[in-house]
Design an enzyme around this catalytic site. Structure first.
Site, PDB file in Angstrom:
ATOM      1  N   HIS A  15       0.831  -1.195   0.000  1.00  0.00           N
ATOM      2  CA  HIS A  15       0.000   0.000   0.000  1.00  0.00           C
ATOM      3  C   HIS A  15       0.869   1.249   0.000  1.00  0.00           C
ATOM      4  O   HIS A  15       2.076   1.186   0.198  1.00  0.00           O
ATOM      5  CB  HIS A  15      -0.984   0.020   1.174  1.00  0.00           C
ATOM      6  N   CYS A  34       6.096   5.696   4.315  1.00  0.00           N
ATOM      7  CA  CYS A  34       4.839   5.047   3.918  1.00  0.00           C
ATOM      8  C   CYS A  34       4.193   5.715   2.710  1.00  0.00           C
ATOM      9  O   CYS A  34       3.222   5.209   2.168  1.00  0.00           O
ATOM     10  CB  CYS A  34       3.863   5.024   5.094  1.00  0.00           C
ATOM     11  N   HIS A  40       4.857   0.074  -0.616  1.00  0.00           N
ATOM     12  CA  HIS A  40       5.657  -0.739   0.301  1.00  0.00           C
ATOM     13  C   HIS A  40       4.729  -1.804   0.854  1.00  0.00           C
ATOM     14  O   HIS A  40       3.509  -1.683   0.783  1.00  0.00           O
ATOM     15  CB  HIS A  40       6.280   0.111   1.426  1.00  0.00           C
ATOM     16  N   HIS A  42       3.575  -5.067   3.745  1.00  0.00           N
ATOM     17  CA  HIS A  42       3.523  -5.556   5.120  1.00  0.00           C
ATOM     18  C   HIS A  42       3.107  -7.020   5.120  1.00  0.00           C
ATOM     19  O   HIS A  42       2.369  -7.470   4.244  1.00  0.00           O
ATOM     20  CB  HIS A  42       2.497  -4.774   5.952  1.00  0.00           C
ATOM     21  N   ASP A  80      -4.899 -10.618   0.134  1.00  0.00           N
ATOM     22  CA  ASP A  80      -3.597 -11.281   0.140  1.00  0.00           C
ATOM     23  C   ASP A  80      -2.882 -11.131  -1.193  1.00  0.00           C
ATOM     24  O   ASP A  80      -3.451 -11.388  -2.256  1.00  0.00           O
ATOM     25  CB  ASP A  80      -3.748 -12.764   0.488  1.00  0.00           C
ATOM     26  N   HIS A  81      -1.618 -10.704  -1.121  1.00  0.00           N
ATOM     27  CA  HIS A  81      -0.763 -10.470  -2.285  1.00  0.00           C
ATOM     28  C   HIS A  81      -1.385  -9.475  -3.266  1.00  0.00           C
ATOM     29  O   HIS A  81      -1.302  -9.642  -4.483  1.00  0.00           O
ATOM     30  CB  HIS A  81      -0.397 -11.789  -2.977  1.00  0.00           C
ATOM     31  N   GLU A 125       0.111  -4.718  11.868  1.00  0.00           N
ATOM     32  CA  GLU A 125       0.823  -4.278  10.675  1.00  0.00           C
ATOM     33  C   GLU A 125       2.294  -4.679  10.779  1.00  0.00           C
ATOM     34  O   GLU A 125       2.931  -4.994   9.777  1.00  0.00           O
ATOM     35  CB  GLU A 125       0.690  -2.768  10.520  1.00  0.00           C
TER      36      GLU A 125
END
Length: 136
Positions: A15, A34, A40, A42, A80-81, A125
């Protein structure tokens, strides 16, 4: 008798924290790393709690297999991904902060879980930073 059951899941997502109404300088000042224009990522850990009365017939508050399947269908398959800013409809116009992500997750699950249950979501996070919703 009330009790709580919890399911822990994991997903990876990228994100960028950015407010399009602000200048690049203001975004950088507020969001720092960020705000990287190339995003980037997480490794999120998700904890979903369902609180309610223990069913005297099953001994369950809520069937954890059903909860696991629901989380996979509504959350993991969606997040996810993925790049949250680009791939997830809920964040097209919503900054994907951990606070906003946890509320979106809560709302997606809340719509599927009977109102007789309380629902608590905790989203890590990082190992040291997490948010939870709702709070009392």
């Amino acid at each position: 008798m009330r009790a709580a059951v919890y399911r822990v899941e994991h997903f990876n997502a990228a994100h960028r924290l950015h407010n399009p109404e602000w200048s690049e300088e203001m975004n950088q000042t507020v969001f720092g790393k960020c705000n990287n224009p190339n995003y980037h990522g997480h490794n999120y850990n998700l904890e979903v709690g369902v609180l309610g009365e223990v069913d005297p017939k099953t001994g369950y508050v809520y069937d954890l297999k059903l909860l696991s399947d629901l989380i996979e269908e509504k959350i993991l398959n969606r997040f996810d991904h993925k790049n949250l800013n680009l791939d997830v409809e809920e964040f097209k116009d919503l900054n994907p902060t951990a606070e906003n992500i946890v509320v979106v997750i809560h709302n997606l699950l809340r719509s599927e879980i009977d109102e007789k249950y309380d629902l608590k979501i905790k989203l890590y996070e990082t190992e040291r930073n997490y948010v939870e919703f709702p709070i009392e």
